[in-house]
Scaffold this motif. Sequence first.
Motif, mmCIF file in Angstrom:
data_model
loop_
_atom_site.group_PDB
_atom_site.id
_atom_site.type_symbol
_atom_site.label_atom_id
_atom_site.label_comp_id
_atom_site.label_asym_id
_atom_site.label_seq_id
_atom_site.Cartn_x
_atom_site.Cartn_y
_atom_site.Cartn_z
ATOM 1 N N MET A 59 30.486 39.734 32.307
ATOM 2 C CA MET A 59 31.250 38.769 33.121
ATOM 3 C C MET A 59 32.472 39.487 33.693
ATOM 4 O O MET A 59 33.603 39.277 33.306
ATOM 5 C CB MET A 59 31.671 37.575 32.256
ATOM 6 N N SER A 60 32.222 40.433 34.626
ATOM 7 C CA SER A 60 33.299 41.261 35.140
ATOM 8 C C SER A 60 34.073 40.577 36.262
ATOM 9 O O SER A 60 35.200 40.962 36.557
ATOM 10 C CB SER A 60 32.733 42.596 35.644
ATOM 11 N N ASN A 61 33.453 39.606 36.935
ATOM 12 C CA ASN A 61 34.128 38.905 38.030
ATOM 13 C C ASN A 61 34.440 37.474 37.607
ATOM 14 O O ASN A 61 33.895 36.507 38.145
ATOM 15 C CB ASN A 61 33.252 38.917 39.290
ATOM 16 N N ARG A 62 35.325 37.352 36.640
ATOM 17 C CA ARG A 62 35.648 36.043 36.091
ATOM 18 C C ARG A 62 36.390 35.174 37.102
ATOM 19 O O ARG A 62 37.250 35.657 37.841
ATOM 20 C CB ARG A 62 36.492 36.198 34.824
ATOM 21 N N SER A 63 36.066 33.887 37.113
ATOM 22 C CA SER A 63 36.775 32.916 37.941
ATOM 23 C C SER A 63 37.832 32.228 37.087
ATOM 24 O O SER A 63 37.648 32.018 35.882
ATOM 25 C CB SER A 63 35.803 31.891 38.528
ATOM 26 N N PHE A 64 38.947 31.867 37.716
ATOM 27 C CA PHE A 64 40.086 31.284 37.022
ATOM 28 C C PHE A 64 40.452 29.943 37.633
ATOM 29 O O PHE A 64 40.536 29.807 38.864
ATOM 30 C CB PHE A 64 41.312 32.211 37.111
ATOM 31 N N ALA A 65 40.701 28.958 36.777
ATOM 32 C CA ALA A 65 41.272 27.676 37.206
ATOM 33 C C ALA A 65 42.683 27.594 36.654
ATOM 34 O O ALA A 65 42.901 27.816 35.458
ATOM 35 C CB ALA A 65 40.433 26.512 36.684
ATOM 36 N N ILE A 66 43.649 27.285 37.508
ATOM 37 C CA ILE A 66 45.045 27.144 37.103
ATOM 38 C C ILE A 66 45.389 25.665 37.101
ATOM 39 O O ILE A 66 45.468 25.034 38.153
ATOM 40 C CB ILE A 66 46.000 27.900 38.058
ATOM 41 N N LEU A 67 45.562 25.102 35.922
ATOM 42 C CA LEU A 67 45.954 23.697 35.807
ATOM 43 C C LEU A 67 47.472 23.638 35.690
ATOM 44 O O LEU A 67 48.036 23.870 34.635
ATOM 45 C CB LEU A 67 45.295 23.055 34.584
ATOM 46 N N GLY A 68 48.112 23.349 36.804
ATOM 47 C CA GLY A 68 49.572 23.320 36.847
ATOM 48 C C GLY A 68 50.117 24.495 37.635
ATOM 49 O O GLY A 68 50.353 25.574 37.082
ATOM 50 N N THR A 69 50.279 24.312 38.943
ATOM 51 C CA THR A 69 50.701 25.404 39.819
ATOM 52 C C THR A 69 52.203 25.320 40.058
ATOM 53 O O THR A 69 52.664 25.040 41.160
ATOM 54 C CB THR A 69 49.907 25.372 41.147
ATOM 55 N N LEU A 95 55.320 28.875 36.528
ATOM 56 C CA LEU A 95 54.552 29.775 35.674
ATOM 57 C C LEU A 95 53.116 29.925 36.179
ATOM 58 O O LEU A 95 52.685 31.024 36.498
ATOM 59 C CB LEU A 95 54.583 29.253 34.239
ATOM 60 N N GLY A 96 52.393 28.834 36.281
ATOM 61 C CA GLY A 96 51.003 28.898 36.716
ATOM 62 C C GLY A 96 50.856 29.422 38.129
ATOM 63 O O GLY A 96 49.924 30.182 38.432
ATOM 64 N N GLY A 97 51.780 29.037 39.001
ATOM 65 C CA GLY A 97 51.727 29.518 40.378
ATOM 66 C C GLY A 97 51.962 31.015 40.459
ATOM 67 O O GLY A 97 51.299 31.720 41.225
ATOM 68 N N PHE A 98 52.907 31.509 39.661
ATOM 69 C CA PHE A 98 53.213 32.939 39.684
ATOM 70 C C PHE A 98 52.032 33.764 39.176
ATOM 71 O O PHE A 98 51.558 34.682 39.854
ATOM 72 C CB PHE A 98 54.454 33.227 38.839
ATOM 73 N N TYR A 99 51.536 33.439 37.982
ATOM 74 C CA TYR A 99 50.441 34.228 37.416
ATOM 75 C C TYR A 99 49.156 34.067 38.227
ATOM 76 O O TYR A 99 48.417 35.037 38.445
ATOM 77 C CB TYR A 99 50.205 33.841 35.963
ATOM 78 N N GLY A 100 48.870 32.851 38.676
ATOM 79 C CA GLY A 100 47.672 32.638 39.480
ATOM 80 C C GLY A 100 47.720 33.393 40.796
ATOM 81 O O GLY A 100 46.710 33.977 41.233
#
Length: 319
Positions: A1-11, A14-19
């Motif tokens: 699973m080298s191309n993992r997808s990410f869901a950011i709950l709370g943008t 903190l979440g906006g920066f890392y996402g």
Amino acid sequence: MSNRSFAILGTGALGGFYGAKLQKAGKDVHFLLNSDYDYVSKHGLVIESKDGDFTLPQVNAYNDVEKMPQCDVVVIALKTTQNHLLPQMLPSVVRDDGVVLVLQNGLAVEEEVAKIVGNVNIIGGLCFLCSNKVAAGHIRHLDYGQITLGGYANDYESTGVTHYMQQIANDFASAGISMELAKDLLLARWKKLVWNIPYNGLSVILDARTDELMSYVHTRQLVEQLMHEVALGSLSCGRIIPDSFIQTMLNYTINMKPYRTSMKIDYDERRPLEVEAIFGNPLRKAHLLGVNLPQISCIYQQLKFLDEIRRVEVRDLNS
């Protein structure tokens, strides 16, 4: 699973920066937003950072979790005051045998997640990040940014470094985010409380930034006393925090830029405070093991009063 997808709950800050950092590094990222949805869906995200500014003109933005695709990694970046929403959010967005990464403050937050979703891997993340959301879709990163990861097992048994932790750490590291892998999540969470309890609590009660708390002998002594009491709570759970770590946190704060804590920002913006996750849960854990933490209890009671008063004021304004 080298191309993992990410869901950011709370943008948010903190979440906006890392996402945004993950998307900039080429990762498939999906952002859940609330009040900023209309703006971000049209204009994207702006990151103003000490490490270099950048803009993402287009992002995968959603205002309904049911419209989000199932993702390999679901990042919980909500305030813990919104965790009552997680039973409606998590089941539809996380894949079986996926990862839920809990980037929240406090203690026992992973326990809540474990009650909601099964057949997933839960990882706790402790973020040492100074950032603020300054406008819709606009995040200002002031300092630091490291994340410490720890695997969650029932009753916070130590998991060691799992391959899921290593995979997530590699993804974040590829986005320029400093990562540390902890073998013991419970110890890591107590260590984060060494900073969070004194600075978040006192910043609200005393209306002060971190630099102001460290500039005066009496408040600095109070900060240090609270840190040692957190260490006592950790010891009640069988986790030892050395005095050297406390000194490191004091030095860390002296050297950081003047900072208004996340709890102080929430209080100033008339938002609910994360009192239970950061103060109530550690107090209850220690109390069940026969250890009282009187100074933390005093801060907790004062914050509960201020939070209740502010909630009444907001309710009256909105009625």
